[in-house]
Design a protein around this motif. Structure first.
Motif, short mmCIF file in Angstrom:
data_model
loop_
_atom_site.label_atom_id
_atom_site.label_comp_id
_atom_site.label_asym_id
_atom_site.label_seq_id
_atom_site.Cartn_x
_atom_site.Cartn_y
_atom_site.Cartn_z
N GLU A 55 46.14 33.65 58.36
CA GLU A 55 46.01 33.03 57.04
C GLU A 55 45.49 34.03 56.02
O GLU A 55 45.97 34.07 54.89
N PHE A 56 44.53 34.88 56.41
CA PHE A 56 44.07 35.93 55.51
C PHE A 56 45.22 36.88 55.19
O PHE A 56 45.35 37.35 54.07
N GLU A 57 46.03 37.15 56.18
CA GLU A 57 47.20 38.02 55.99
C GLU A 57 48.11 37.45 54.90
O GLU A 57 48.56 38.18 54.01
N GLU A 58 48.33 36.17 54.92
CA GLU A 58 49.18 35.51 53.92
C GLU A 58 48.48 35.42 52.57
O GLU A 58 49.08 35.70 51.54
N ILE A 59 47.20 35.06 52.56
CA ILE A 59 46.45 34.92 51.32
C ILE A 59 46.40 36.26 50.58
O ILE A 59 46.62 36.32 49.36
N LEU A 60 46.12 37.33 51.31
CA LEU A 60 45.96 38.64 50.69
C LEU A 60 47.28 39.37 50.50
O LEU A 60 47.34 40.38 49.81
N GLY A 61 48.34 38.86 51.15
CA GLY A 61 49.63 39.54 51.04
C GLY A 61 49.60 40.90 51.71
O GLY A 61 50.22 41.84 51.26
#
Length: 123
Positions: A56-62
């Protein structure tokens, strides 16, 4: 904001601009605020903590992991040399920076955040 300014803003601040156009349900936000634990920076419901996963952090931060698997604790702590590879620093420097608090050896959050900023600036 023009397209060039928007592009420059996104480069500096990432996806935060998208939050300005997101539909917000005030009642839901107000309800969740009572469960937010500021010191832990997550939502705590009784004994259950709700925090984003690495994905999810990967997606949030791009910021994709690039095919690497996230670290999962299996009872064995990684060596300083392995951590040094991840944070792109020397094991000697990590040994100098590490701290022991309450019997736990670790790296200061300020140091890790600084390394993360440096890596993000280098893309």
């Amino acid at each position: 904001m023009g397209p060039l300014q928007m592009q420059a803003f996104r480069k500096v601040y990432g996806k935060i601009l998208d939050l300005t156009i997101a539909e917000i349900f005030t009642e839901a936000v107000v309800s969740l605020t009572q469960y937010y634990d500021q010191p832990l920076r997550c939502f705590t419901f009784g004994d259950f903590q709700l925090v984003p996963t690495v994905e999810e952090f990967e997606e949030i931060l791009g910021c994709p992991l690039g095919g690497r698997k996230p670290y999962l604790f299996s009872g064995f702590l990684p060596s300083l040399s392995k951590i040094a590879i991840v944070v792109r620093d020397s094991a000697r420097e990590l040994d100098r920076v590490k701290q022991t608090r309450n019997g736990v050896v670790g790296l200061p959050r300020k140091y890790l955040e600084g390394k993360a900023r440096d890596m993000a600036n280098q893309e």
